[in-house]
Every structure is written in structure tokens, then in C-alpha cells.
Design an enzyme around this catalytic site. Structure first.
Site, short mmCIF file in Angstrom:
data_model
loop_
_atom_site.label_atom_id
_atom_site.label_comp_id
_atom_site.label_asym_id
_atom_site.label_seq_id
_atom_site.Cartn_x
_atom_site.Cartn_y
_atom_site.Cartn_z
N ASN A 1 -0.45 -1.58 -6.42
CA ASN A 1 0.28 -2.94 -6.55
C ASN A 1 1.44 -2.77 -7.56
OD1 ASN A 1 -2.28 -3.78 -5.44
ND2 ASN A 1 -1.46 -5.83 -5.62
N TYR B 1 1.09 3.42 -2.33
CA TYR B 1 1.26 2.56 -3.57
C TYR B 1 0.28 1.41 -3.71
CZ TYR B 1 6.19 3.75 -2.66
OH TYR B 1 7.45 4.38 -2.23
N ASN C 1 3.44 -12.56 -4.33
CA ASN C 1 2.62 -11.77 -5.07
C ASN C 1 2.70 -12.51 -6.36
OD1 ASN C 1 4.32 -9.29 -3.17
ND2 ASN C 1 2.36 -9.32 -3.18
N TYR D 1 1.94 -5.80 9.39
CA TYR D 1 2.70 -4.82 8.46
C TYR D 1 1.75 -3.54 8.23
CZ TYR D 1 3.44 -3.29 3.80
OH TYR D 1 3.87 -2.56 2.60
N LYS E 1 2.39 0.43 8.80
CA LYS E 1 2.53 1.53 7.82
C LYS E 1 1.42 2.72 8.38
CE LYS E 1 5.14 0.14 4.57
NZ LYS E 1 6.22 0.77 4.43
N SER F 1 1.22 2.46 1.86
CA SER F 1 0.49 1.32 1.03
C SER F 1 -0.96 1.49 1.03
CB SER F 1 0.95 0.03 1.57
OG SER F 1 0.22 -1.02 1.14
N ASN G 1 17.26 -7.58 2.08
CA ASN G 1 16.32 -8.23 1.02
C ASN G 1 16.79 -7.64 -0.39
OD1 ASN G 1 13.97 -9.78 0.17
ND2 ASN G 1 12.75 -8.00 -0.17
N ILE H 1 11.67 -1.00 -5.46
CA ILE H 1 11.11 0.16 -5.91
C ILE H 1 12.46 1.39 -5.60
CG2 ILE H 1 9.29 2.13 -5.61
CD1 ILE H 1 7.37 -0.36 -4.23
N PHE I 1 -6.30 -17.79 -6.28
CA PHE I 1 -6.84 -18.08 -5.03
C PHE I 1 -8.20 -17.48 -4.85
CE2 PHE I 1 -2.31 -16.81 -3.55
CZ PHE I 1 -2.06 -18.15 -3.44
P1 NAD Z 1 12.18 -4.45 -1.05
O1 NAD Z 1 12.40 -5.25 0.09
O2 NAD Z 1 12.64 -4.66 -2.42
O3 NAD Z 1 12.90 -3.15 -0.68
C1 NAD Z 1 13.21 -2.63 0.61
C2 NAD Z 1 14.66 -2.54 1.07
O4 NAD Z 1 14.73 -1.86 2.30
C3 NAD Z 1 15.61 -3.71 0.70
O5 NAD Z 1 16.69 -3.30 -0.02
C4 NAD Z 1 15.98 -4.24 2.14
O6 NAD Z 1 17.31 -4.65 2.24
C5 NAD Z 1 15.99 -2.78 2.67
N1 NAD Z 1 15.76 -2.74 4.33
C6 NAD Z 1 14.92 -3.54 4.93
N2 NAD Z 1 14.94 -3.15 6.30
C7 NAD Z 1 15.89 -2.50 6.47
C8 NAD Z 1 16.70 -1.65 7.49
N3 NAD Z 1 16.12 -1.84 8.80
N4 NAD Z 1 17.62 -0.89 7.55
C9 NAD Z 1 18.26 -0.62 6.00
N5 NAD Z 1 17.49 -1.22 4.98
C10 NAD Z 1 16.41 -1.97 5.02
O7 NAD Z 1 10.69 -3.56 -1.02
P2 NAD Z 1 10.13 -2.87 -2.03
O8 NAD Z 1 9.26 -3.56 -2.82
O9 NAD Z 1 11.02 -1.96 -2.92
O10 NAD Z 1 9.34 -1.75 -1.09
C11 NAD Z 1 10.00 -0.56 -0.75
C12 NAD Z 1 9.06 0.04 0.19
O11 NAD Z 1 7.59 0.25 -0.42
C13 NAD Z 1 8.71 -0.56 1.53
O12 NAD Z 1 8.51 0.31 2.60
C14 NAD Z 1 7.24 -1.48 1.35
O13 NAD Z 1 6.53 -1.71 2.55
C15 NAD Z 1 6.72 -0.38 0.65
N6 NAD Z 1 5.49 -0.84 -0.50
C16 NAD Z 1 5.93 -1.90 -1.31
C17 NAD Z 1 4.76 -2.55 -2.00
C18 NAD Z 1 5.04 -3.58 -3.04
O14 NAD Z 1 4.29 -4.12 -3.58
N7 NAD Z 1 6.38 -3.77 -3.46
C19 NAD Z 1 3.66 -1.95 -1.79
C20 NAD Z 1 3.10 -1.00 -0.99
C21 NAD Z 1 4.20 -0.56 -0.39
C1 UD1 Z 2 -0.32 -7.76 -1.25
C2 UD1 Z 2 -0.57 -7.57 0.21
C3 UD1 Z 2 -0.56 -5.91 0.37
C4 UD1 Z 2 0.69 -5.40 -0.31
C5 UD1 Z 2 0.71 -5.90 -1.70
C6 UD1 Z 2 2.11 -5.36 -2.09
C7 UD1 Z 2 -1.58 -9.45 1.18
C8 UD1 Z 2 -2.92 -9.79 1.93
N1 UD1 Z 2 -1.70 -8.12 0.76
O1 UD1 Z 2 -1.54 -7.17 -1.78
O2 UD1 Z 2 -0.58 -5.54 1.68
O3 UD1 Z 2 0.61 -4.01 -0.30
O4 UD1 Z 2 0.83 -7.25 -1.69
O5 UD1 Z 2 1.95 -5.63 -3.37
O6 UD1 Z 2 -0.77 -10.12 1.13
N2 UD1 Z 2 -3.12 -14.17 -6.17
C9 UD1 Z 2 -3.33 -15.39 -6.77
N3 UD1 Z 2 -2.38 -16.33 -6.70
C10 UD1 Z 2 -1.21 -16.05 -6.38
C11 UD1 Z 2 -0.81 -14.76 -5.59
C12 UD1 Z 2 -2.06 -13.86 -5.82
O7 UD1 Z 2 -4.40 -15.73 -7.15
O8 UD1 Z 2 0.03 -16.84 -6.26
C13 UD1 Z 2 -4.15 -12.90 -6.22
C14 UD1 Z 2 -4.47 -12.40 -5.08
O9 UD1 Z 2 -5.65 -13.42 -4.32
C15 UD1 Z 2 -4.79 -11.17 -5.31
C16 UD1 Z 2 -4.01 -10.85 -6.58
O10 UD1 Z 2 -3.62 -12.02 -7.25
O11 UD1 Z 2 -6.22 -11.22 -5.87
C17 UD1 Z 2 -3.16 -10.02 -6.13
O12 UD1 Z 2 -2.18 -10.40 -5.17
P1 UD1 Z 2 -0.66 -9.86 -4.47
O13 UD1 Z 2 0.03 -9.64 -5.65
O14 UD1 Z 2 -0.38 -10.90 -3.45
O15 UD1 Z 2 -1.19 -8.30 -4.15
P2 UD1 Z 2 -2.21 -8.24 -2.86
O16 UD1 Z 2 -2.78 -9.16 -2.03
O17 UD1 Z 2 -3.23 -7.08 -3.64
#
Ligand code: NAD
Ligand code: UD1
Length: 337
Positions: free
Chosen positions: A178, A176, A198, A148, A152, A124, A35, A12, A217
Site C-alpha cells: 500500500n 506493491y 484509499n 483490475y 495485473k 500489485s 490521471n 509513483i 470500514f
Molecule cells: P497514477 O494514476 O497516479 O499514475 C498512473 C499514470 O498513468 C497517470 O499519470 C495516468 O495519467 C497514466 N496513464 C493511465 N493510462 C495511460 C495510458 N493508457 N497511456 C499513458 N498514460 C496512462 O497511479 P499510481 O498510483 O502512480 O500507480 C502507478 C502504477 O502502479 C499503476 O499501474 C498501478 O496499477 C500500480 N499500483 C499502484 C498502487 C497504488 O496504491 N498507488 C498499488 C499497486 C499497484
Molecule cells: C486497495 C485496493 C487494492 C490496491 C490498493 C492500492 C480495494 C478492495 N483494494 O487496497 O487492489 O492495490 O488499494 O493502494 O480497493 N479503509 C477505511 N476507510 C476508507 C478507506 C479505507 O476504513 O475510507 C480501510 C479499508 O477497509 C482497508 C484499509 O483502510 O482495511 C486500506 O484501504 P485502501 O487504502 O483502500 O487499500 P486496500 O483496500 O488495501
């Protein structure tokens, strides 16, 4: 503005870096690369034509954060850095609280020392726990079902206390839903290590032929087709939401929790069909038992973001699938021998 993105080379963060720099902000990235990859900076240069400084450091290293704030004369921080895998957080709670909670405290200490008080935090929808009503509004009760989510929630509570302590603080906790999709260039996107947790990256790898089938699932949820329903939001829309939040905070002190979602839920099978349409590839699947901890449906009421930030998601499910497929193809070609 000069804006620091912690976790800026991540999924992101990198997309937000594109949007903010194209709006004329000067973006600085700080990441420990746990990551992500430093090559993202080259891709960002190819997309924007701009050089974004990358500080290779850990947010828990307060002097490094403070030095970065000083060196680049930072005026606002977007704090993405953290760990995000729910299952792993159950196995390694200390690492999650250390990176996510201690990491945020360290960023706040550095900001306080340097007099920076504008912060956008990556929260989140997981802070809502098990939905008690839908769509989820920001006033829905909060809760956590894993470390996790709790990390948050802890951070949101710390940030609310901080804003109460001193009216100078301007904080947005963006919840956020998904995030999926990728930049249209195919140069940046989500590239999870190992087997994706995911749905969207898993579907993309099945369509690419890297995995044989998707496991769905559970198909016995109380949803129209029995599979889980989620609010998928294009990462470029999400990135725009950060820019809108930074603008809003200029005039609005306090701590503001705000949903970033589309308000529209799609089921797993709807996602499979949409991806098949966008990619022209088959996505074979098999229904397996429910994944522990999953809820039937989760989607946002995005009204507050619309009212406060004048922001609304613009991109469609087809845009989400097409851009994911484009990125998967670039990635697949790079990774093929
Ligand atoms: P990501 O893992 O791609 O990005 C996170 C970045 O933070 C990575 O580049 C990692 O190397 C860096 N990082 C981790 N720990 C660190 C530390 N201690 N010091 C410096 N850098 C560090 O994840 P993302 O999907 O881009 O998510 C970004 C943020 O959004 C996270 O806080 C995550 O929890 C939150 N979030 C993500 C989602 C999602 O689905 N992707 C959903 C809800 C919230
Ligand atoms: C998951 C995290 C959530 C996080 C979000 C970020 C869990 C329980 N929750 O949400 O905390 O903020 O990711 O994007 O892990 N599914 C399948 N097959 C798969 C993968 C997923 O059927 O291989 C289904 C799941 O059951 C769900 C949907 O797809 O119904 C979305 O799943 P996923 O992408 O993992 O997101 P969340 O579970 O919503």
C-alpha cells in the site's frame, strides 16, 4: 541509463523519476495525463534541478512509444501507466483491460521492435487474491477478485511467457503493497480526483477539514483491534525499490516477481492515531459496515527484495504521515481561493 517511465507524471512514477534522476539516470516521461497533470514536470525540475522530457501520449499508441524509445535512445522501461481503481474496474472492465493489458502489449511491441528488453512492471499485492497465509511470499498462490486485479495477473503471465520465450528479456514484476506518503518537499504526492478510495488520502483530507469524518470500514475483523490491517509503504522507499530492480536486472535475465512492502501491518485505527500525532489535527471517524471485497489483513514478506535487490524499506510510519500531511497542506493552500 536512459529510462522511459510510462505513467511517469503519476503518483509513483513522479517519485521514481526523482530517485532515478538523482542517481544519474536520464529519465523520460510518457503519459496521457488521464490521471495526472503536466505541471508535475515543473515540480520535478524544482526538486531535481533537471529537465525531464514529457511525451504526451498513450501507451496503446505503439508508434508513439516506439518513436520515444528511438528518439531518447532508451535502454530500460518502467511501466507504471494504467488505471488503478478497483471499484471502477468492476464498472468498466473493457477500459481496464484496454489500458492495462493492451497498453502493456503495445509497450512490449515497441520494445521488441527497438531491441529494448529491460522492463520493470508495476504489479500489485492484489495478485495474491484472498490471503491463504501471512506474511505473503511471492510463492503464495495468485488469484483475482476484480478486473483490475485480473489485468495485473494477465500482464504478469504475459511477461513470464515472454521471458521464457527469449533469454534476452530482463523483467521485474514489482508487487506493491500500500504505497502512501509523499516527497519531503511537499511538491509532489498523491492527489486523487474526487472522493479518495484509499485510506491515507481520505485521512489527510479529514485532518485538513475538507471532509468531516473518516468512515472506518468494519471493526469486526479478526485483527487485534478489529479494523483492517495493511502493509503501508512510503512511496520514496518504493521508488528506491525501482532503482534497485533496474540494477539487479543488468545481470539477471528472466521474469522476477518481487514484493515491495515493509513486512509490517498497521490497522486503520493505528493509521488514524499516527496521522493525528504527525499532523496535530483530530481525525474524527465513524465505524460503518465492511467494504465489500476487503480482506482482514494483508502484508508482505519482503525477504526476496532484500536478498535479490539489497533493498529494504527505511522510512517509518511517522515519515509516511508527516510527508502526506506536508503535501496535503501545500495542496490545500493551492486549492483554497
Ligand atoms: P497514477 O494514476 O497516479 O499514475 C498512473 C499514470 O498513468 C497517470 O499519470 C495516468 O495519467 C497514466 N496513464 C493511465 N493510462 C495511460 C495510458 N493508457 N497511456 C499513458 N498514460 C496512462 O497511479 P499510481 O498510483 O502512480 O500507480 C502507478 C502504477 O502502479 C499503476 O499501474 C498501478 O496499477 C500500480 N499500483 C499502484 C498502487 C497504488 O496504491 N498507488 C498499488 C499497486 C499497484
Ligand atoms: C486497495 C485496493 C487494492 C490496491 C490498493 C492500492 C480495494 C478492495 N483494494 O487496497 O487492489 O492495490 O488499494 O493502494 O480497493 N479503509 C477505511 N476507510 C476508507 C478507506 C479505507 O476504513 O475510507 C480501510 C479499508 O477497509 C482497508 C484499509 O483502510 O482495511 C486500506 O484501504 P485502501 O487504502 O483502500 O487499500 P486496500 O483496500 O488495501
Amino acid at each position: 541509463m536512459n529510462i522511459l517511465l510510462t505513467g511517469g507524471t503519476g503518483y509513483i512514477g513522479s517519485h521514481t523519476a526523482v530517485v532515478l534522476s538523482q542517481l544519474g539516470h536520464r529519465v523520460v516521461l510518457l503519459d496521457n495525463l488521464s490521471n495526472s497533470n503536466a505541471q508535475v514536470v515543473d515540480q520535478l525540475r524544482r526538486i531535481t534541478g533537471l529537465d525531464m522530457p514529457l511525451v504526451h501520449g498513450d501507451v496503446r499508441d505503439t508508434p508513439v512509444v516506439q518513436h520515444t524509445l528511438e528518439k531518447f535512445d532508451i535502454q530500460a522501461v518502467v511501466h507504471f501507466a494504467g488505471l488503478k481503481a478497483v471499484g471502477e474496474s468492476v464498472q468498466k472492465p473493457v477500459e481496464y483491460f484496454s489500458n492495462n493489458v493492451q497498453g502493456t502489449l503495445s509497450v512490449l511491441q515497441a520494445m521488441q521492435a527497438h531491441g529494448v528488453n529491460t522492463l520493470v512492471f508495476s504489479s500489485s499485492a492484489t495478485v495474491y487474491g484472498e490471503p491463504q497465509f501471512l506474511p505473503l511470499t511471492e510463492s503464495h498462490p495468485t488469484g483475482a477478485t476484480n478486473p483490475y486485479g485480473r489485468s495485473k495477473l494477465h500482464v504478469e503471465e504475459i511477461l513470464a511467457d515472454l521471458a521464457r520465450s527469449d533469454p534476452k528479456w530482463k523483467i521485474a514484476c514489482l508487487r506493491y503493497f500500500n504505497p502512501v506518503g509523499a516527497h519531503a518537499s511537499g511538491l509532489i504526492g498523491e492527489n486523487p480526483n474526487g472522493i479518495p478510495n484509499n485510506l491515507m488520502p481520505f485521512i489527510a483530507q479529514v485532518a485538513w477539514g475538507q471532509r468531516t469524518e473518516l468512515q472506518v470500514f468494519g471493526n469486526d475483523y479478526a485483527t487485534p483491534d478489529g479494523t483492517g490491517v495493511r502493509d503501508y509503504i512510503h512511496v520514496m522507499d518504493l521508488a528506491q525499490g525501482h532503482a534497485a530492480a533496474i540494477d539487479y536486472l543488468k545481470q539477471h535475465p528472466g521474469c522476477h516477481p518481487i514484493n515491495l512492502g515493509t513486512g509490517q501491518g498497521y490497522s486503520v485505527l493505528e493509521m488514524v492515531r499516527a496521522f493525528e500525532r504527525a499532523s496535530g489535527q483530530a481525525v474524527p471517524y465513524r465505524v460503518t459496515p465492511r467494504r465489500p471485497g476487503d480482506v482482514a489483513a494483508c502484508y508482505a514478506n519482503p525477504q526476496k527484495a532484500h536478498e535479490l535487490l539489497n533493498w529494504q524499506a527505511q522510512l517509518s510510519l511517522d515519515d509516511m504521515c508527516t510527508s502526506t500531511w506536508h503535501f496535503q497542506q501545500s495542496l490545500g493552500r493551492l486549492e483554497s481561493p
